[in-house]
Design an enzyme around this catalytic site. Structure first.
Site, short mmCIF file in Angstrom:
data_model
loop_
_atom_site.label_atom_id
_atom_site.label_comp_id
_atom_site.label_asym_id
_atom_site.label_seq_id
_atom_site.Cartn_x
_atom_site.Cartn_y
_atom_site.Cartn_z
CG HIS A 51 5.58 0.21 -0.83
ND1 HIS A 51 6.53 0.11 0.16
CD2 HIS A 51 6.23 0.03 -2.01
CE1 HIS A 51 7.72 -0.12 -0.39
NE2 HIS A 51 7.57 -0.16 -1.71
CD GLU A 53 2.46 -1.57 3.77
OE1 GLU A 53 2.58 -1.49 2.53
OE2 GLU A 53 3.19 -2.27 4.48
CB CYS A 81 9.07 -0.30 3.74
SG CYS A 81 8.33 1.11 2.89
CB CYS A 84 4.57 1.89 4.43
SG CYS A 84 4.52 1.63 2.65
N1 LIG Z 1 5.46 -3.85 3.55
C1 LIG Z 1 5.67 -3.66 2.22
C2 LIG Z 1 6.92 -3.84 1.68
C3 LIG Z 1 7.10 -3.65 0.34
N2 LIG Z 1 6.07 -3.29 -0.43
C4 LIG Z 1 4.83 -3.10 0.10
O1 LIG Z 1 3.87 -2.76 -0.62
N3 LIG Z 1 4.65 -3.32 1.42
#
Ligand SMILES: Nc1ccnc(=O)[nH]1
Length: 153
Positions: A51, A53, A81, A84
């Protein structure tokens, strides 16, 4: 402020156009200066944890040479999420600036909210948990506790 979220948006768009992953970008900032940028790379790196983040945190830590990012802020195109968010907590980042909400991300097909619901106890996980070799694993924890030269983080 607006400039920084727009850098995250541009990063997300670039990743999306190159089929690296979903429409997500992140920027980590310290004292107003950019330390790292990242976009989602789940598809290109075949890594479900790639991801935006997470990648931005890894790069910022490398860049600054430390795992404690308490002097940094993160700008991310979407609300993090649970994975993250946990990584942001472990990194000790104290401020999250985000564009879209978990609910809006779910509409686009990226459903983080069910994971949040599992954590809140409002939904049961489709994952089975079993405890095995608890004593041996407790022993491991005790060894860490006894270690005199351990570095906490
Ligand atoms: N906030 C996020 C949700 C899903 N994927 C990501 O990279 N970032």
């Amino acid at each position: 402020m607006f400039r920084l979220i727009h850098i995250a948006i541009d990063e997300a768009r670039r990743g999306m156009q190159n089929n690296h992953g979903g429409p997500f970008g992140a920027v980590i900032v310290k004292d107003g200066g950019i330390i790292s940028t990242a976009h989602n790379e789940v598809l290109s790196s075949k890594d479900p944890t790639a991801h935006a983040e997470i990648l931005a945190i890894r790069r910022a830590s490398q860049q600054l040479g430390k795992f404690d990012l308490s002097d940094c802020e993160i700008f991310t195109t979407s609300q993090p999420c649970p994975m993250c968010f946990a990584a942001i907590c472990w990194a000790r980042i104290k401020r999250i600036h985000y564009g879209t909400t978990t609910e809006e991300v779910a509409i686009a097909g990226f459903d983080d909210s069910h994971i949040y619901n599992i954590i809140k106890g409002e939904q049961t996980a489709e994952v089975e948990f079993t405890i095995i070799q608890r004593e041996a694993c407790l022993e491991l924890l005790q060894e860490w506790d006894n270690k005199t030269d351990k570095q906490m983080y």
